[in-house]
Design a protein around this motif. Sequence first.
Motif, PDB file in Angstrom:
ATOM      1  N   ASN A 175       0.785  -1.247   0.000  1.00  0.00           N
ATOM      2  CA  ASN A 175       0.000   0.000   0.000  1.00  0.00           C
ATOM      3  C   ASN A 175       0.811   1.288   0.000  1.00  0.00           C
ATOM      4  N   CYS A 176       2.080   1.225  -0.392  1.00  0.00           N
ATOM      5  CA  CYS A 176       2.850   2.460  -0.559  1.00  0.00           C
ATOM      6  C   CYS A 176       2.384   3.143  -1.838  1.00  0.00           C
ATOM      7  N   LYS A 177       2.557   4.449  -1.893  1.00  0.00           N
ATOM      8  CA  LYS A 177       2.370   5.156  -3.147  1.00  0.00           C
ATOM      9  C   LYS A 177       3.669   5.038  -3.937  1.00  0.00           C
ATOM     10  N   HIS A 178       3.565   5.197  -5.262  1.00  0.00           N
ATOM     11  CA  HIS A 178       4.741   5.136  -6.123  1.00  0.00           C
ATOM     12  C   HIS A 178       4.740   6.341  -7.049  1.00  0.00           C
ATOM     13  N   ALA A 179       5.881   7.018  -7.124  1.00  0.00           N
ATOM     14  CA  ALA A 179       6.060   8.147  -8.037  1.00  0.00           C
ATOM     15  C   ALA A 179       7.078   7.734  -9.095  1.00  0.00           C
ATOM     16  N   PHE A 180       6.808   8.145 -10.326  1.00  0.00           N
ATOM     17  CA  PHE A 180       7.679   7.783 -11.451  1.00  0.00           C
ATOM     18  C   PHE A 180       8.104   9.044 -12.193  1.00  0.00           C
TER      19      PHE A 180
END
Length: 186
Positions: A74-79
């Motif tokens: 449930n972590c957010k991910h930034a790309f």
Amino acid sequence: MKIQEIIVVEGKDDTTAIRRAVDADTIETNGSALNEDTINRIRRAQQTRGVIVFTDPDYPGQKIRQTIAEHVPNCKHAFIPKENALHKRGKGVGVEHASVEEIRKALRHAHHMKEEVEEQITQEDLLTAGLIGGPKAKKRREKLGKLLSIGYTNGKQLYKRLLMFQISKEEFSRALSVIFQEETDE
């Protein structure tokens, strides 16, 4: 711009770049050799404030991202797109080379990855769109990753990434329309 979540990055230079762009705390993985202590700190951060995983757009960065996703759900991910994270003299790729605006943009578009989702886009959709197995597939996947803020993937990873981010058929179709329009205009 203040970020509530703790941002997981690979190293000190990434922390410096993040802090130039936003007011945020970071956890540094110190490269791809994630140890149990670092995983535990990321777990604790996720429980207390939330986490945004923001690794480099390369193979080691993807490996770190996958390891964290396996151990800390449930972590957010930034790309950030690879071409926006290139060193000015062509010496490497990384978050530390991205502009302040690119970092802010990636953080604004950070999403949660979901493991168990209802299938909306099929493998057949990917084949029909020329995203796997065709001469323009790689370039189309690169553009799709940017448009949907899910990062670049190879053909095998694309299907899983679309499902994990719960990309709807509508969102997928809109992005494809942009890609096909750009190809027509070229």
